[in-house]
Design a protein around this motif. Structure first.
Motif, PDB file in Angstrom:
ATOM      1  N   GLY A 143      51.549 -47.500  33.049  1.00  0.00           N
ATOM      2  CA  GLY A 143      49.757 -47.184  32.895  1.00  0.00           C
ATOM      3  C   GLY A 143      49.280 -47.577  31.463  1.00  0.00           C
ATOM      4  O   GLY A 143      48.324 -47.630  31.424  1.00  0.00           O
ATOM      5  N   ASP A 144      49.977 -47.897  30.512  1.00  0.00           N
ATOM      6  CA  ASP A 144      49.793 -48.429  29.388  1.00  0.00           C
ATOM      7  C   ASP A 144      48.837 -49.814  29.335  1.00  0.00           C
ATOM      8  O   ASP A 144      49.145 -50.464  30.135  1.00  0.00           O
ATOM      9  CB  ASP A 144      50.625 -48.438  28.285  1.00  0.00           C
ATOM     10  CG  ASP A 144      50.946 -46.950  27.795  1.00  0.00           C
ATOM     11  OD1 ASP A 144      50.468 -46.112  27.972  1.00  0.00           O
ATOM     12  OD2 ASP A 144      51.738 -46.757  26.825  1.00  0.00           O
ATOM     13  N   THR A 145      48.115 -50.064  28.507  1.00  0.00           N
ATOM     14  CA  THR A 145      47.395 -51.217  28.429  1.00  0.00           C
ATOM     15  C   THR A 145      48.223 -52.060  27.225  1.00  0.00           C
ATOM     16  O   THR A 145      48.886 -51.690  26.401  1.00  0.00           O
ATOM     17  CB  THR A 145      46.044 -51.105  27.560  1.00  0.00           C
ATOM     18  OG1 THR A 145      45.353 -50.375  28.472  1.00  0.00           O
ATOM     19  CG2 THR A 145      45.240 -52.309  27.485  1.00  0.00           C
ATOM     20  N   VAL A 146      48.242 -53.509  27.655  1.00  0.00           N
ATOM     21  CA  VAL A 146      49.161 -54.342  27.211  1.00  0.00           C
ATOM     22  C   VAL A 146      48.294 -55.565  26.363  1.00  0.00           C
ATOM     23  O   VAL A 146      47.291 -56.184  27.223  1.00  0.00           O
ATOM     24  CB  VAL A 146      50.132 -54.972  27.859  1.00  0.00           C
ATOM     25  CG1 VAL A 146      51.037 -55.947  27.019  1.00  0.00           C
ATOM     26  CG2 VAL A 146      51.231 -53.972  28.265  1.00  0.00           C
ATOM     27  N   VAL A 147      48.571 -56.171  25.303  1.00  0.00           N
ATOM     28  CA  VAL A 147      47.887 -57.427  24.810  1.00  0.00           C
ATOM     29  C   VAL A 147      49.012 -58.053  24.034  1.00  0.00           C
ATOM     30  O   VAL A 147      49.832 -57.490  23.078  1.00  0.00           O
ATOM     31  CB  VAL A 147      47.009 -57.215  23.570  1.00  0.00           C
ATOM     32  CG1 VAL A 147      46.471 -58.593  22.996  1.00  0.00           C
ATOM     33  CG2 VAL A 147      45.416 -56.147  24.310  1.00  0.00           C
ATOM     34  N   TYR A 148      49.514 -59.228  24.781  1.00  0.00           N
ATOM     35  CA  TYR A 148      50.603 -60.007  24.017  1.00  0.00           C
ATOM     36  C   TYR A 148      49.672 -61.389  23.633  1.00  0.00           C
ATOM     37  O   TYR A 148      49.452 -62.040  24.503  1.00  0.00           O
ATOM     38  CB  TYR A 148      51.505 -60.236  25.210  1.00  0.00           C
ATOM     39  CG  TYR A 148      52.777 -60.728  24.854  1.00  0.00           C
ATOM     40  CD1 TYR A 148      53.500 -60.659  23.845  1.00  0.00           C
ATOM     41  CD2 TYR A 148      53.424 -62.088  25.420  1.00  0.00           C
ATOM     42  CE1 TYR A 148      54.828 -61.174  23.390  1.00  0.00           C
ATOM     43  CE2 TYR A 148      54.436 -62.734  25.244  1.00  0.00           C
ATOM     44  CZ  TYR A 148      55.108 -62.322  24.143  1.00  0.00           C
ATOM     45  OH  TYR A 148      56.363 -63.010  23.766  1.00  0.00           O
ATOM     46  N   GLN A 149      50.179 -61.742  22.444  1.00  0.00           N
ATOM     47  CA  GLN A 149      49.381 -62.876  21.857  1.00  0.00           C
ATOM     48  C   GLN A 149      50.429 -63.981  21.330  1.00  0.00           C
ATOM     49  O   GLN A 149      51.268 -63.486  20.631  1.00  0.00           O
ATOM     50  CB  GLN A 149      48.437 -62.281  20.889  1.00  0.00           C
ATOM     51  CG  GLN A 149      47.679 -63.774  20.667  1.00  0.00           C
ATOM     52  CD  GLN A 149      46.233 -63.433  19.618  1.00  0.00           C
ATOM     53  OE1 GLN A 149      46.393 -62.669  18.892  1.00  0.00           O
ATOM     54  NE2 GLN A 149      45.157 -63.588  20.266  1.00  0.00           N
ATOM     55  N   LEU A 150      50.236 -65.137  21.796  1.00  0.00           N
ATOM     56  CA  LEU A 150      51.289 -66.176  21.221  1.00  0.00           C
ATOM     57  C   LEU A 150      50.433 -67.287  20.313  1.00  0.00           C
ATOM     58  O   LEU A 150      49.196 -67.591  21.043  1.00  0.00           O
ATOM     59  CB  LEU A 150      51.854 -67.036  22.231  1.00  0.00           C
ATOM     60  CG  LEU A 150      52.633 -65.985  23.455  1.00  0.00           C
ATOM     61  CD1 LEU A 150      53.031 -66.785  24.466  1.00  0.00           C
ATOM     62  CD2 LEU A 150      53.697 -65.076  22.581  1.00  0.00           C
ATOM     63  N   VAL A 151      50.818 -67.460  19.183  1.00  0.00           N
ATOM     64  CA  VAL A 151      50.146 -68.681  18.462  1.00  0.00           C
ATOM     65  C   VAL A 151      50.962 -69.691  18.187  1.00  0.00           C
ATOM     66  O   VAL A 151      51.841 -69.303  17.481  1.00  0.00           O
ATOM     67  CB  VAL A 151      49.338 -67.851  17.218  1.00  0.00           C
ATOM     68  CG1 VAL A 151      48.725 -69.121  16.436  1.00  0.00           C
ATOM     69  CG2 VAL A 151      48.617 -66.609  17.585  1.00  0.00           C
ATOM     70  N   ALA A 152      50.419 -70.925  18.489  1.00  0.00           N
ATOM     71  CA  ALA A 152      51.165 -72.242  18.375  1.00  0.00           C
ATOM     72  C   ALA A 152      50.602 -73.249  17.532  1.00  0.00           C
ATOM     73  O   ALA A 152      49.359 -73.283  17.643  1.00  0.00           O
ATOM     74  CB  ALA A 152      52.249 -72.579  19.575  1.00  0.00           C
ATOM     75  N   PRO A 153      51.237 -73.901  17.046  1.00  0.00           N
ATOM     76  CA  PRO A 153      50.409 -75.390  16.445  1.00  0.00           C
ATOM     77  C   PRO A 153      49.832 -76.139  17.676  1.00  0.00           C
ATOM     78  O   PRO A 153      50.657 -75.784  19.040  1.00  0.00           O
ATOM     79  CB  PRO A 153      51.635 -76.285  15.771  1.00  0.00           C
ATOM     80  CG  PRO A 153      52.678 -75.061  15.434  1.00  0.00           C
ATOM     81  CD  PRO A 153      52.591 -74.183  16.260  1.00  0.00           C
ATOM     82  N   SER A 154      48.740 -76.661  17.637  1.00  0.00           N
ATOM     83  CA  SER A 154      48.146 -77.243  18.706  1.00  0.00           C
ATOM     84  C   SER A 154      48.241 -78.690  18.923  1.00  0.00           C
ATOM     85  O   SER A 154      47.812 -79.343  19.966  1.00  0.00           O
ATOM     86  CB  SER A 154      46.619 -76.996  18.724  1.00  0.00           C
ATOM     87  OG  SER A 154      45.986 -77.486  17.478  1.00  0.00           O
ATOM     88  N   ALA A 155      48.840 -79.557  18.085  1.00  0.00           N
ATOM     89  CA  ALA A 155      48.829 -81.028  17.828  1.00  0.00           C
ATOM     90  C   ALA A 155      49.402 -81.592  18.930  1.00  0.00           C
ATOM     91  O   ALA A 155      48.749 -82.459  19.591  1.00  0.00           O
ATOM     92  CB  ALA A 155      49.500 -81.404  16.366  1.00  0.00           C
ATOM     93  N   ASP A 156      50.410 -80.947  19.562  1.00  0.00           N
ATOM     94  CA  ASP A 156      51.157 -81.967  20.896  1.00  0.00           C
ATOM     95  C   ASP A 156      50.288 -81.573  22.041  1.00  0.00           C
ATOM     96  O   ASP A 156      50.175 -82.654  22.880  1.00  0.00           O
ATOM     97  CB  ASP A 156      52.508 -81.388  21.139  1.00  0.00           C
ATOM     98  CG  ASP A 156      53.451 -81.682  20.026  1.00  0.00           C
ATOM     99  OD1 ASP A 156      53.155 -82.807  19.320  1.00  0.00           O
ATOM    100  OD2 ASP A 156      54.664 -81.405  19.917  1.00  0.00           O
ATOM    101  N   VAL A 157      49.807 -80.252  22.244  1.00  0.00           N
ATOM    102  CA  VAL A 157      49.127 -79.901  23.413  1.00  0.00           C
ATOM    103  C   VAL A 157      47.562 -80.911  23.147  1.00  0.00           C
ATOM    104  O   VAL A 157      47.078 -81.361  24.347  1.00  0.00           O
ATOM    105  CB  VAL A 157      48.518 -78.580  23.507  1.00  0.00           C
ATOM    106  CG1 VAL A 157      47.682 -78.393  24.781  1.00  0.00           C
ATOM    107  CG2 VAL A 157      49.962 -77.953  23.702  1.00  0.00           C
ATOM    108  N   LEU A 158      46.968 -80.849  22.148  1.00  0.00           N
ATOM    109  CA  LEU A 158      45.676 -81.599  21.948  1.00  0.00           C
ATOM    110  C   LEU A 158      45.966 -83.193  22.192  1.00  0.00           C
ATOM    111  O   LEU A 158      45.081 -83.798  22.771  1.00  0.00           O
ATOM    112  CB  LEU A 158      45.397 -81.361  20.736  1.00  0.00           C
ATOM    113  CG  LEU A 158      43.822 -81.925  20.184  1.00  0.00           C
ATOM    114  CD1 LEU A 158      42.878 -81.367  21.094  1.00  0.00           C
ATOM    115  CD2 LEU A 158      43.511 -81.574  18.602  1.00  0.00           C
ATOM    116  N   ALA A 159      47.021 -83.782  21.503  1.00  0.00           N
ATOM    117  CA  ALA A 159      47.489 -85.209  21.875  1.00  0.00           C
ATOM    118  C   ALA A 159      47.541 -85.543  23.366  1.00  0.00           C
ATOM    119  O   ALA A 159      47.059 -86.614  23.885  1.00  0.00           O
ATOM    120  CB  ALA A 159      48.573 -85.584  20.991  1.00  0.00           C
TER     121      ALA A 159
END
Length: 179
Positions: A143-159
């Protein structure tokens, strides 16, 4: 005067007893879990993601190793888990789409938390930020609320989105809040 002191003490004890009996159960305590960096989440793609959608096997390795819990103090981590799924027609462009998702966390005390929510992705300059917001649908903290956040370098995805490469792996710093 003694009568007023006695009535004040009785009133205070009655109020304290009411507060104790009205306390919420441990599962609903605010701030049930907070996991911070150096927790991490990595995704490996086989074959690597490109612009052309293809059937892709995604291997997710999750290690939440810096956790604190107000309601279950024995929890301090969700040790390494590996999950594998094959996704049809996946590319570095579809990686950026919002999508429904289900995530399971198994805590160091053996308890499990299953989260159902929505994944959103933001690709901005140097960072690829993936955020899952949802609700614990079963297990510990239901019943609880969840926030799961992932932060990664974007160079490969952007390319990749520009047709200049592929994405074989994304390593992210992870934070998790369950409240």
């Amino acid at each position: 005067m003694k009568q007023k002191s006695r009535l004040g003490l009785i009133s205070a004890l009655t109020l304290a007893a009411a507060l104790v009996t009205a306390a919420p159960p441990a599962q609903a305590a605010p701030g049930d879990i907070l996991c911070t960096v150096p927790s991490n989440d990595s995704s490996t793609y086989s074959p690597p993601l490109g612009l052309t959608p293809a059937n892709t096997t995604v291997t997710i390795t999750r290690d939440l190793n810096n956790c604190t819990s107000l309601s279950v103090p024995a929890i301090n981590s969700a040790p390494v888990t590996v999950h594998q799924v094959t996704i049809p027609s996946y590319s570095c462009l579809t990686l950026l789409n919002s999508a429904p998702t289900t995530i399971s966390f198994t805590w160091n005390n053996g308890a499990t938390t299953v989260v159902t929510g929505t994944r959103t992705v933001n690709l901005a300059a140097a960072a690829l930020t993936t955020t899952v917001t949802g609700t614990v649908t079963s297990g510990l903290f239901a019943g609880d609320t969840v926030v799961y956040q992932l932060v990664a370098p974007s160079a490969d995805v952007l390319a990749c989105t520009l047709g200049l490469g592929t994405v074989s792996r994304i390593d992210s710093a992870a934070t998790l809040t369950i409240s």
